[in-house]
Design a protein around this motif. Structure first.
Motif, PDB file in Angstrom:
ATOM      1  N   ARG A 109     -16.354 -22.295  -1.124  1.00 35.77           N
ATOM      2  CA  ARG A 109     -16.241 -23.887  -1.247  1.00 35.77           C
ATOM      3  C   ARG A 109     -16.812 -24.339  -2.671  1.00 35.77           C
ATOM      4  N   ARG A 110     -15.994 -24.181  -3.610  1.00 38.02           N
ATOM      5  CA  ARG A 110     -16.572 -24.508  -5.166  1.00 38.02           C
ATOM      6  C   ARG A 110     -15.343 -24.814  -5.707  1.00 38.02           C
ATOM      7  N   CYS A 111     -15.667 -25.685  -6.985  1.00 37.68           N
ATOM      8  CA  CYS A 111     -14.692 -26.042  -7.909  1.00 37.68           C
ATOM      9  C   CYS A 111     -15.140 -25.978  -9.270  1.00 37.68           C
ATOM     10  N   GLN A 112     -14.403 -25.931 -10.364  1.00 42.99           N
ATOM     11  CA  GLN A 112     -14.672 -25.669 -11.768  1.00 42.99           C
ATOM     12  C   GLN A 112     -15.574 -24.428 -11.836  1.00 42.99           C
ATOM     13  N   HIS A 113     -15.368 -23.287 -11.210  1.00 43.02           N
ATOM     14  CA  HIS A 113     -15.697 -22.084 -11.434  1.00 43.02           C
ATOM     15  C   HIS A 113     -14.748 -21.131 -12.282  1.00 43.02           C
ATOM     16  N   VAL A 114     -15.265 -19.945 -12.677  1.00 40.00           N
ATOM     17  CA  VAL A 114     -14.648 -19.159 -13.163  1.00 40.00           C
ATOM     18  C   VAL A 114     -14.433 -17.757 -12.375  1.00 40.00           C
ATOM     19  N   MET A 115     -13.136 -16.921 -12.683  1.00 40.17           N
ATOM     20  CA  MET A 115     -13.075 -15.725 -11.797  1.00 40.17           C
ATOM     21  C   MET A 115     -12.606 -14.681 -12.936  1.00 40.17           C
ATOM     22  N   SER A 116     -12.945 -13.560 -12.638  1.00 41.92           N
ATOM     23  CA  SER A 116     -12.214 -12.436 -13.551  1.00 41.92           C
ATOM     24  C   SER A 116     -12.337 -11.177 -12.624  1.00 41.92           C
ATOM     25  N   SER A 117     -11.117 -10.143 -13.035  1.00 40.44           N
ATOM     26  CA  SER A 117     -11.039  -8.964 -12.091  1.00 40.44           C
ATOM     27  C   SER A 117     -11.493  -7.892 -13.131  1.00 40.44           C
ATOM     28  N   VAL A 118     -12.110  -6.862 -12.417  1.00 39.42           N
ATOM     29  CA  VAL A 118     -12.324  -5.493 -13.055  1.00 39.42           C
ATOM     30  C   VAL A 118     -11.742  -4.434 -11.951  1.00 39.42           C
ATOM     31  N   GLY A 119     -10.789  -3.815 -12.343  1.00 39.87           N
ATOM     32  CA  GLY A 119     -10.253  -2.869 -11.497  1.00 39.87           C
ATOM     33  C   GLY A 119      -9.761  -3.770 -10.394  1.00 39.87           C
ATOM     34  N   SER A 120     -10.230  -3.516  -9.102  1.00 41.43           N
ATOM     35  CA  SER A 120      -9.704  -4.095  -7.915  1.00 41.43           C
ATOM     36  C   SER A 120     -10.616  -4.973  -7.530  1.00 41.43           C
ATOM     37  N   GLN A 121     -11.701  -5.207  -8.205  1.00 42.95           N
ATOM     38  CA  GLN A 121     -12.823  -6.055  -7.716  1.00 42.95           C
ATOM     39  C   GLN A 121     -12.772  -7.477  -8.557  1.00 42.95           C
ATOM     40  N   LEU A 122     -12.990  -8.524  -7.710  1.00 37.54           N
ATOM     41  CA  LEU A 122     -12.944  -9.891  -8.138  1.00 37.54           C
ATOM     42  C   LEU A 122     -14.509 -10.574  -8.402  1.00 37.54           C
ATOM     43  N   TYR A 123     -14.704 -11.040  -9.529  1.00 39.16           N
ATOM     44  CA  TYR A 123     -16.121 -11.542  -9.739  1.00 39.16           C
ATOM     45  C   TYR A 123     -15.870 -13.162 -10.082  1.00 39.16           C
ATOM     46  N   VAL A 124     -16.638 -13.895  -9.257  1.00 39.39           N
ATOM     47  CA  VAL A 124     -16.539 -15.444  -9.298  1.00 39.39           C
ATOM     48  C   VAL A 124     -18.002 -15.773  -9.997  1.00 39.39           C
ATOM     49  N   TYR A 125     -18.031 -16.610 -10.715  1.00 37.84           N
ATOM     50  CA  TYR A 125     -19.222 -17.350 -11.506  1.00 37.84           C
ATOM     51  C   TYR A 125     -19.189 -18.751 -11.455  1.00 37.84           C
ATOM     52  N   GLY A 126     -20.416 -19.168 -11.258  1.00 42.38           N
ATOM     53  CA  GLY A 126     -20.572 -20.691 -11.692  1.00 42.38           C
ATOM     54  C   GLY A 126     -19.863 -21.653 -10.591  1.00 42.38           C
ATOM     55  N   GLY A 127     -19.718 -23.032 -11.201  1.00 41.46           N
ATOM     56  CA  GLY A 127     -18.635 -23.930 -10.377  1.00 41.46           C
ATOM     57  C   GLY A 127     -19.710 -24.571  -9.849  1.00 41.46           C
ATOM     58  N   LEU A 128     -18.959 -25.806  -8.952  1.00 45.97           N
ATOM     59  CA  LEU A 128     -19.932 -26.790  -8.411  1.00 45.97           C
ATOM     60  C   LEU A 128     -19.507 -26.522  -6.877  1.00 45.97           C
ATOM     61  N   GLN A 129     -20.932 -26.847  -5.937  1.00 41.72           N
ATOM     62  CA  GLN A 129     -20.631 -26.753  -4.630  1.00 41.72           C
ATOM     63  C   GLN A 129     -20.965 -28.238  -4.014  1.00 41.72           C
TER      64      GLN A 129
END
Length: 139
Positions: A109-129
């Motif tokens: 439940r967030r917006c203005q975040h970033v996401m990246s993948s490394v292999g099959s893993q997803l990483y979410v960073y920051g944003g506003l909740q």
């Protein structure tokens, strides 16, 4: 292939469509509507490919509300041409007001975040909740 999903129109209304920009063997480009039932309307979300699957998380709705419940996570399987959620194939649009008691969805439940993948893993960073999001951009 380049994939474009969600966003807002010129009036600020959130969009629920997804388009792919495909290059044909003859070198010509063509926009095509993504198949299947699309994700719920949203903007300021994050999206990243893992293999042939596009994972879309979070985002805001009109009025600065953040996407809730299971709608906060959607996956487009480009190989099969279908949208998926944790129950499998999505056959109807998610209700943006649905409530889900699974606390793991609160993380998305967030917006203005970033996401990246490394292999099959997803990483979410920051944003506003928050509910509603208090930033001027989401409103």
């Amino acid at each position: 292939m380049f994939l474009l999903c969600g966003g807002r129109d010129t009036s600020g209304v959130p969009l629920a469509d997804a388009y792919g920009l495909l290059m044909h063997k003859n070198g010509q480009w063509e926009w095509t509507l993504a198949p299947g039932v699309s994700l719920s309307s949203r903007y300021q979300h994050a999206a990243v490919f893992v293999g042939t699957r596009l994972h879309v998380t979070g985002g805001a709705l009109k009025g600065g509300r953040v996407v809730d419940g299971e709608s906060a996570v959607a996956v487009l399987d480009t190989a099969a041409g279908v949208w998926l959620d944790r129950h499998g194939l999505v056959t109807s649009s998610h209700n943006d007001n649905e409530q889900n008691e699974d606390p793991s969805f609160d993380l998305m439940r967030r917006c203005q975040h970033v996401m990246s993948s490394v292999g099959s893993q997803l990483y979410v960073y920051g944003g506003l909740q928050g509910y509603p999001c208090s930033c001027r951009i989401c409103a």
